[in-house]
Design a protein around this motif. Sequence first.
Motif, short mmCIF file in Angstrom:
data_model
loop_
_atom_site.label_atom_id
_atom_site.label_comp_id
_atom_site.label_asym_id
_atom_site.label_seq_id
_atom_site.Cartn_x
_atom_site.Cartn_y
_atom_site.Cartn_z
N TYR A 12 -84.96 -37.26 26.90
CA TYR A 12 -85.33 -37.87 28.17
C TYR A 12 -84.23 -38.82 28.60
N THR A 13 -83.56 -38.49 29.69
CA THR A 13 -82.41 -39.25 30.18
C THR A 13 -82.72 -39.84 31.54
N PHE A 14 -82.42 -41.12 31.70
CA PHE A 14 -82.60 -41.73 33.02
C PHE A 14 -81.54 -42.80 33.23
N ASP A 15 -81.23 -43.05 34.48
CA ASP A 15 -80.23 -44.03 34.87
C ASP A 15 -80.87 -45.40 34.99
N ASN A 66 -84.77 -35.16 34.42
CA ASN A 66 -84.65 -36.16 33.37
C ASN A 66 -85.00 -35.64 31.98
N GLN A 124 -76.67 -45.43 31.55
CA GLN A 124 -77.57 -44.31 31.33
C GLN A 124 -78.18 -44.42 29.94
#
Length: 386
Positions: free
Chosen positions: A170-173, A120, A179
């Motif tokens: 910071y990537t999150f589903d 992430n 997203q």
Amino acid sequence: MNYKKTKISLLIAINTIAITSVYAHTFKLGQVGVDLSGFASTGMTVSSSTTPYAIPGHGTVDNHPNFATPSLLGLQLSADLGSGFSAVGQVVANGDSTNGHSAFNLTTPWLYLAYKVNSNLRVSAGRMQLPSYLYSQQIDVGYSYPYAFLPNEVYRIIPFYSFNGIKADYTFDLNQNWQLTLSPFYGQNDFKYDAMMRLNPTLQDKITLNAKAYNLIGSSIDLNNGSFSLHGAYMFSKVDVGATVQNKTINRKGINAQFLSLGANWNIHNLMLSTEIAYRKADPMASLLGEYITVGYSTHNWLPYISIANLHTTNSDTLNNPQNWPTEIPENQTTLSIGLNRYIAQNIVLKGEYSYIMPHNGQSGLFYGIPNGNVSMLTLSASVVF
């Protein structure tokens, strides 16, 4: 081959490291895997005015056919260094002669090291693209947007596109469709930019200012679901500017500058909608509010569109006050554009765009001087990624 779907996928690829990674060529350099990709544009642009119209990042346009302003070439190298580390470098040569640049000199908008902490989080340090706009990550990649030039009323508000510093992504589903990416950053940048300055009650002139942005801190946020993308950004910086005007040195230090933007792109069936608004507060320099909205319709590898953009100076009273001279003059204008794109291959697009530029109340707008009324501008270009 369905070029329309490829086009849409490129338009919403805001959170990728590089739009050209879709076409990257991989090779080995010792034990290191390297991806090489590139992008290019070329064409001709001309206006109906002898007064130069400034398009930062590209150049100027007047009533002589110009083949430099729409032209650029960029190459990008991305190297997987192992153990979660990677390096990215990008060089660009373009016809830009604004903001103290020399046409076709190589620049390095990207040169940074990144570390993937986990699935992430990625942390980067070096020279990176400032995540200020909807199209920031692919600002030089003409294939990734319909315009011949990104709307000047918004993309001219910040006079630089890169910064030196650190950034986290910071990537999150949120679920299986949505997203979210948060990208805080901190850094600084030395730059030059051209400003139309009021020197006395009867004299206006273009001055190239030397500037430094420091304590640059902010964050962007991106939300997308494959057909809709939303981008927002906020940043604050201290800014020093200086110039020599009529043999007198002018310095203004510690200007509090703030920037806020919000943009969205929506592709539904064959319809494309894109809009963006940006605001810069920078007293006693010009504080600017810009916005645009674009509607396009994709059919059989054609994409016609219409766009309207507006730029307004929100602190004209400050700028027009003789006690503050020399300072920037108000920049107010509206532009109506119509264009037509033809996708002749999966990575090549031909573009034609006509713009009608309307400075307000006999002002200079984004011209280097005051044009004689409203101005027409025509651009014919081609863009490719490889």
